[in-house]
Design a protein around this motif. Structure first.
Motif: not given
Ligand SMILES: [Zn+2]
Length: 198
Positions: A7, A15, A18, A46
């Motif tokens: 992250l 994130d 990604n 997260s």
């Protein structure tokens, strides 16, 4: 526990985008969100979900879990199309905006007003495990990001096969890489090699 997610974006929605790694690689991308469990791990890492919520969500039905995973990828790809359009100075595609909007509206429709510790909050029911909770949290997160001032700091990694998104919060706004170790050094090494083999 499987390998933790990297992250580095400074925002959970970036994130999330990604998690389709090597999105622009010629030989194709690499999917990092393969199971609902991956999604739970990502959401907990997260800090969108607590460890307790994650534990509860591990017990949802496989069909509800799979449906949520697919919807989350749908949300991810719509948001990705919008943000890479912005990065490339193009108008974000209307279909992607509509799709993201649907996700946001569904998430918001499931929130309820609650009195909690001497103040009101709009949040999702905590008591019953609904498989869609991580999806709703990410949709709300996307809504918050897209309408935030910080969007001006949206950048993508200079490695053309990577292009991971991140918020450049560096002092002089000079961040170029998703991560120095992941891409920065690799690109530097490649340049070094190119210069020295010429
Ligand atoms: Zn990169």
């Amino acid at each position: 526990m499987t390998k933790p997610f990297q992250l580095v974006a400074g925002h959970p929605v970036l994130d999330l985008i990604n998690t389709l790694d090597w999105r622009f690689r010629e030989t194709g991308p690499e999917e990092l969100l393969n199971t609902y469990d991956d999604l739970l791990q990502f959401s907990e890492q997260s800090m969108l979900l607590t460890a307790r919520q994650t534990q509860r969500l591990r017990k949802v039905s496989p069909s509800a879990a799979d449906k949520t995973l697919q919807s989350t990828k749908d949300l991810r790809e719509a948001t990705s199309q919008i943000l890479y359009a912005i990065m490339d100075a193009r108008t974000p595609p209307i279909d992607a905006i509509k799709k993201l909007d649907q996700h946001i509206q569904k998430a918001q429709a499931n929130r309820t007003l609650r009195w909690s510790q001497s103040r009101f909050e709009l949040s999702w029911p905590n008591t019953e495990a609904d498989a869609q909770l991580p999806l709703w949290l990410l949709a709300q997160s996307a809504a918050d990001l897209l309408t935030a001032e910080i969007m001006q700091r949206l950048r993508s990694c200079d490695n053309r096969e990577c292009r991971w998104l991140f918020l450049d919060t560096s002092k002089n706004h000079t961040r170029r890489w998703c991560d120095m170790k992941l891409c920065g050094n690799r690109m530097k090494a490649r340049r070094f090699k190119a210069q020295h083999s010429a």
